[in-house]
Design a protein around this motif. Structure first.
Motif, short mmCIF file in Angstrom:
data_model
loop_
_atom_site.label_atom_id
_atom_site.label_comp_id
_atom_site.label_asym_id
_atom_site.label_seq_id
_atom_site.Cartn_x
_atom_site.Cartn_y
_atom_site.Cartn_z
N LEU A 169 -6.82 6.35 0.55
CA LEU A 169 -6.34 6.77 -0.77
C LEU A 169 -7.49 7.02 -1.74
N VAL A 171 0.83 -1.20 0.00
CA VAL A 171 0.00 0.00 0.00
C VAL A 171 0.87 1.26 0.00
N GLN A 218 0.64 8.76 -6.38
CA GLN A 218 0.58 10.11 -5.79
C GLN A 218 -0.58 10.24 -4.79
N GLY A 219 -0.74 9.20 -3.98
CA GLY A 219 -1.71 9.25 -2.90
C GLY A 219 -3.17 9.07 -3.30
N ARG A 220 -3.42 8.65 -4.55
CA ARG A 220 -4.81 8.49 -5.00
C ARG A 220 -5.03 7.13 -5.66
N LEU A 221 -6.09 6.48 -5.24
CA LEU A 221 -6.48 5.19 -5.80
C LEU A 221 -7.96 5.26 -6.11
N CYS A 224 -6.21 0.88 2.11
CA CYS A 224 -6.45 1.59 0.84
C CYS A 224 -7.53 2.66 0.93
N SER A 247 0.68 3.95 -2.98
CA SER A 247 0.41 5.34 -2.64
C SER A 247 1.47 6.26 -3.24
N GLU A 248 2.73 5.85 -3.15
CA GLU A 248 3.81 6.67 -3.71
C GLU A 248 3.70 6.74 -5.24
#
Length: 188
Positions: free
Chosen positions: A187, A132, A140-143, A184, A136-137
């Motif tokens: 994110l 995770v 860019q912190g969005r899923l 998750c 995230s990296e």
């Protein structure tokens, strides 16, 4: 007793079924036709969930070949054909897939297909945390979506299953999924 398989096209916002196809087999033609129908009606498929699966347990000498063929067709081939039909359009629209596996050779195979591949084992809490953090990296912190597709099956009669085998199954199928989902959610 036969099975009927349903491919449903859902509108998540309205929570309505917009279209569906029924079949008594999950052939390549059926999977491709269902995807083509979705593309014709909606222009795109953004999320594909392959969730069909069956199981049959018997000694190999008693295992009917038609049951084996059905298991392979439903659990393996139908997912392959549906993914193969949906993937080009998803890639063209910029969807990025983070695929996970446990074996290094499987990770290498996923990377060879052009996917972001990471190590993940639901039975290893530290691998979930690391996966995770890496997603995230990279994202860019969005899923946008999470599809928990890993599982561990332990078929057998109650008297043949040990407590350890069942604990391993719950670690992967319940606790691992739970940990990954909770990690998750921030994110999304």
């Amino acid at each position: 007793h036969g099975f009927m398989y349903l491919v449903a096209i859902l509108d998540v916002a309205s929570r309505k079924v917009l279209a569906f196809r029924l079949s008594n087999t999950l052939t390549a033609d059926f999977c491709v036709a269902a995807l083509e129908e979705a593309l014709a009606k909606f222009g795109a498929v953004d999320i594909l969930v392959n969730n069909a699966g069956i199981q049959f347990v018997a000694n190999i000498e008693d295992f009917p070949p038609e049951k084996w063929d059905a298991i392979i067709a439903i659990n393996l081939s139908s997912a392959f054909h549906a993914i193969r039909a949906a993937l080009p359009g998803m890639k063209a629209r910029g969807w990025r897939v983070f695929a996970t596996a446990r074996k290094p050779e499987d990770i290498a195979g996923l990377e060879a297909e052009g996917l972001d591949a990471l190590y993940l084992d639901y039975a290893e809490p530290s691998s979930i945390e690391a996966c995770v953090a890496e997603v995230s990296e990279r994202a860019q912190g969005r899923l946008d979506a999470l599809f928990n597709n890993g599982a561990y099956g332990q078929p057998g009669a109650v008297e043949d299953l040990t407590r350890g085998a069942l604990e391993a199954q719950f670690q992967a199928n319940v606790f691992g999924w739970h940990q990954l989902t909770r990690a998750c959610l921030p994110l999304m």
